[in-house]
Design a protein around this motif. Structure first.
Motif, PDB file in Angstrom:
ATOM      1  N   LEU A   1       7.361  17.918  34.917  1.00 49.40           N
ATOM      2  CA  LEU A   1       8.564  18.703  35.154  1.00 49.40           C
ATOM      3  C   LEU A   1       8.937  19.549  33.947  1.00 49.40           C
ATOM      4  O   LEU A   1       9.785  20.431  34.041  1.00 49.40           O
ATOM      5  CB  LEU A   1       9.733  17.775  35.522  1.00 49.40           C
ATOM      6  CG  LEU A   1       9.498  16.901  36.757  1.00 49.40           C
ATOM      7  CD1 LEU A   1      10.661  15.941  36.957  1.00 49.40           C
ATOM      8  CD2 LEU A   1       9.284  17.755  37.989  1.00 49.40           C
ATOM      9  N   GLU A   2       8.354  19.246  32.798  1.00 49.38           N
ATOM     10  CA  GLU A   2       8.486  20.064  31.587  1.00 49.38           C
ATOM     11  C   GLU A   2       7.094  20.244  31.003  1.00 49.38           C
ATOM     12  O   GLU A   2       6.259  19.325  31.068  1.00 49.38           O
ATOM     13  CB  GLU A   2       9.369  19.378  30.535  1.00 49.38           C
ATOM     14  CG  GLU A   2      10.828  19.242  30.892  1.00 49.38           C
ATOM     15  CD  GLU A   2      11.620  20.518  30.702  1.00 49.38           C
ATOM     16  OE1 GLU A   2      11.029  21.518  30.220  1.00 49.38           O
ATOM     17  OE2 GLU A   2      12.809  20.520  31.039  1.00 49.38           O
ATOM     18  N   GLN A   3       6.856  21.424  30.448  1.00 50.50           N
ATOM     19  CA  GLN A   3       5.593  21.673  29.758  1.00 50.50           C
ATOM     20  C   GLN A   3       5.813  21.548  28.257  1.00 50.50           C
ATOM     21  O   GLN A   3       6.721  22.184  27.707  1.00 50.50           O
ATOM     22  CB  GLN A   3       5.056  23.061  30.087  1.00 50.50           C
ATOM     23  CG  GLN A   3       4.275  23.134  31.383  1.00 50.50           C
ATOM     24  CD  GLN A   3       3.014  22.282  31.334  1.00 50.50           C
ATOM     25  OE1 GLN A   3       2.178  22.406  30.440  1.00 50.50           O
ATOM     26  NE2 GLN A   3       2.874  21.375  32.296  1.00 50.50           N
ATOM     27  N   PRO A   4       5.031  20.724  27.557  1.00 47.34           N
ATOM     28  CA  PRO A   4       5.198  20.606  26.099  1.00 47.34           C
ATOM     29  C   PRO A   4       4.757  21.881  25.397  1.00 47.34           C
ATOM     30  O   PRO A   4       3.949  22.651  25.931  1.00 47.34           O
ATOM     31  CB  PRO A   4       4.289  19.420  25.751  1.00 47.34           C
ATOM     32  CG  PRO A   4       3.245  19.413  26.823  1.00 47.34           C
ATOM     33  CD  PRO A   4       3.942  19.866  28.074  1.00 47.34           C
ATOM     34  N   ASP A   5       5.291  22.085  24.216  1.00 47.87           N
ATOM     35  CA  ASP A   5       4.876  23.227  23.402  1.00 47.87           C
ATOM     36  C   ASP A   5       3.527  22.966  22.738  1.00 47.87           C
ATOM     37  O   ASP A   5       2.788  23.904  22.429  1.00 47.87           O
ATOM     38  CB  ASP A   5       5.929  23.512  22.318  1.00 47.87           C
ATOM     39  CG  ASP A   5       7.282  23.855  22.921  1.00 47.87           C
ATOM     40  OD1 ASP A   5       7.314  24.486  23.991  1.00 47.87           O
ATOM     41  OD2 ASP A   5       8.318  23.478  22.324  1.00 47.87           O
ATOM     42  N   ALA A   6       3.219  21.695  22.494  1.00 52.09           N
ATOM     43  CA  ALA A   6       1.951  21.323  21.869  1.00 52.09           C
ATOM     44  C   ALA A   6       1.649  19.873  22.240  1.00 52.09           C
ATOM     45  O   ALA A   6       2.538  19.118  22.625  1.00 52.09           O
ATOM     46  CB  ALA A   6       2.025  21.482  20.350  1.00 52.09           C
ATOM     47  N   GLY A   7       0.372  19.495  22.107  1.00 58.06           N
ATOM     48  CA  GLY A   7      -0.036  18.128  22.391  1.00 58.06           C
ATOM     49  C   GLY A   7      -0.623  17.975  23.779  1.00 58.06           C
ATOM     50  O   GLY A   7      -0.698  18.933  24.565  1.00 58.06           O
TER      51      GLY A   7
ATOM     52  N   THR B   1      13.156  13.749  27.973  1.00 53.31           N
ATOM     53  CA  THR B   1      12.228  14.878  27.836  1.00 53.31           C
ATOM     54  C   THR B   1      10.793  14.388  27.876  1.00 53.31           C
ATOM     55  O   THR B   1       9.931  14.996  28.532  1.00 53.31           O
ATOM     56  CB  THR B   1      12.498  15.638  26.528  1.00 53.31           C
ATOM     57  OG1 THR B   1      13.837  16.122  26.529  1.00 53.31           O
ATOM     58  CG2 THR B   1      11.538  16.805  26.366  1.00 53.31           C
ATOM     59  N   LEU B   2      10.509  13.287  27.198  1.00 57.62           N
ATOM     60  CA  LEU B   2       9.158  12.719  27.227  1.00 57.62           C
ATOM     61  C   LEU B   2       8.788  12.333  28.654  1.00 57.62           C
ATOM     62  O   LEU B   2       7.677  12.605  29.118  1.00 57.62           O
ATOM     63  CB  LEU B   2       9.083  11.509  26.297  1.00 57.62           C
ATOM     64  CG  LEU B   2       7.754  10.733  26.291  1.00 57.62           C
ATOM     65  CD1 LEU B   2       6.574  11.648  25.985  1.00 57.62           C
ATOM     66  CD2 LEU B   2       7.823   9.592  25.265  1.00 57.62           C
TER      67      LEU B   2
END
Length: 365
Positions: free
Chosen positions: A58-64, A50-51
């Motif tokens: 390819l993934e958007q973080p929820d925060a950071g 995921t990181l």
């Protein structure tokens, strides 16, 4: 351990990502220097892939935030980032030859044909596949397909290359050869590599630094030898290599360290815990010595007395399983330096296990 702030190339700040009730990333903080070969190591479901996907876009973080060379790329789409990714499956196009696979991204970027041809030739040379440009992926070995995937990922000259379990499909000998190839190619190109793997030996053999992940967090970051020799927790000690964990009570503490006692063992280790404190100590199997011995008590510092319960011959050495008084178990690894085929001690015999003063590591968490 992080690189000096003025040399940081990739910075991850407070990254969080949830999938339903599961926290895949839980406030990840990380700094990587330009030109590093950095490994993310952890078990299935720890958050390492995921990181990697958040770094790739390819993934958007929820925060950071994710910063590359000082630029915030968190919301930047994957195609716009100076980042490329080599997938575990290699994802080669079966209907294209090797040259076509390597050139695919360059054609998408509409580079001139001459530039594409030159870049493809350079990549084939880099991965030692000159003369293979006209072959289809089905005509290649597993190691050759891995090289083509790497060449395609490097052809666009990304500033950051992400590799997701790049060697997991290869057999042991080929995998070790490809580890050396990857390290050499990374050194020649100077590209920053971030490699995700669950294989501890692979991470230690390749990485300049590594991070051990557990439940969405980085639990320890450092050079491979640093993390292996000085694990900061029971989880790291047991995950990275093999470790014997002994739990005992501090009986005395002074300038020479702390004395720790338990059923069948005595330990002198660095630290200053107060007498009466309960502590856990990690000792690597290869740091132990074993000999046949009577069973007087109590054992001296950095000794353990017990009974040999089993012996495993592993070609390069022997692994001994020792049971101490009270039921604690020790695994002892000894190299076979004289081509001995029979273990020096038989199961059922009393044994003395000893180690040097610097071998025990008192776990801090």
């Amino acid at each position: 351990m992080n690189p000096p702030r003025d040399k940081t190339f990739l910075r991850v700040e407070g990254l969080r990502k949830r999938f339903g009730a599961t926290a895949a990333l839980d406030g990840v903080e990380l700094e990587i220097a330009e030109g590093e070969l950095f490994a993310l190591l952890g078990g299935s479901g720890c958050g390492k892939s995921t990181l990697l996907r958040c770094l790739a876009g390819l993934e958007q973080p929820d925060a950071g935030r994710v910063l590359l060379a000082g630029q915030d790329i968190t919301a930047m789409p994957a195609f716009a980032r100076p980042v490329n990714m080599m997938f575990q499956s290699y994802a080669l196009f079966p209907h294209m030859d090797v040259a076509g696979n390597i050139a695919f991204g360059l054609r998408q970027d509409r580079l001139p044909k001459r530039d594409i041809a030159e870049r493809v030739a350079a990549m084939l040379s880099l991965v030692q596949l000159e003369g293979f440009g006209g072959r289809r992926p089905s005509q290649l070995s597993g190691g050759q397909r891995a090289r083509v995937a790497l060449a395609r990922a490097l052809a666009k000259r990304p500033r950051l290359l992400l590799l997701d379990e790049p060697l997991s499909a290869l057999d042991r000998n080929l995998r070790e050869a490809m580890q050396r190839e990857l390290v050499g190619i990374q050194a020649r190109t100077g590209t920053t590599f971030v490699v995700v793997t669950h294989d501890q030996q692979e991470a230690m053999a390749m990485a300049t630094r590594l991070a051990v992940m557990d439940r969405g967090r980085l639990v320890q970051v450092g050079r491979p030898a640093e993390v292996y020799e000085q694990p900061n927790s029971r989880f790291v000690a047991e995950f990275l290599g093999a470790a014997n964990i002994l739990e005992g009570t501090v009986t005395a503490s002074g300038a020479e360290g702390q004395h720790i006692a338990g059923p069948g063992f005595g330990i002198l280790a660095a630290g200053s815990a107060a007498p009466g404190a309960q502590v856990a100590v990690a000792i690597r199997p290869e740091r132990l010595r074993l000999e046949r011995a009577p069973m007087p008590a109590p054992p001296a510092p950095n000794q353990a007395r017990g009974t040999l319960r089993g012996v495993a011959y592993r070609g390069e050495g022997f692994t001994f399983h020792v049971v101490l008084e009270g039921g604690a178990e020790l695994r002892v690894s000894q190299p076979n330096q004289r081509r001995v085929t029979e273990a020096p001690v038989a199961p059922g015999e009393p044994v003395l296990v000893s180690w040097d003063d610097e071998a025990p590591v008192v776990l801090t968490s």
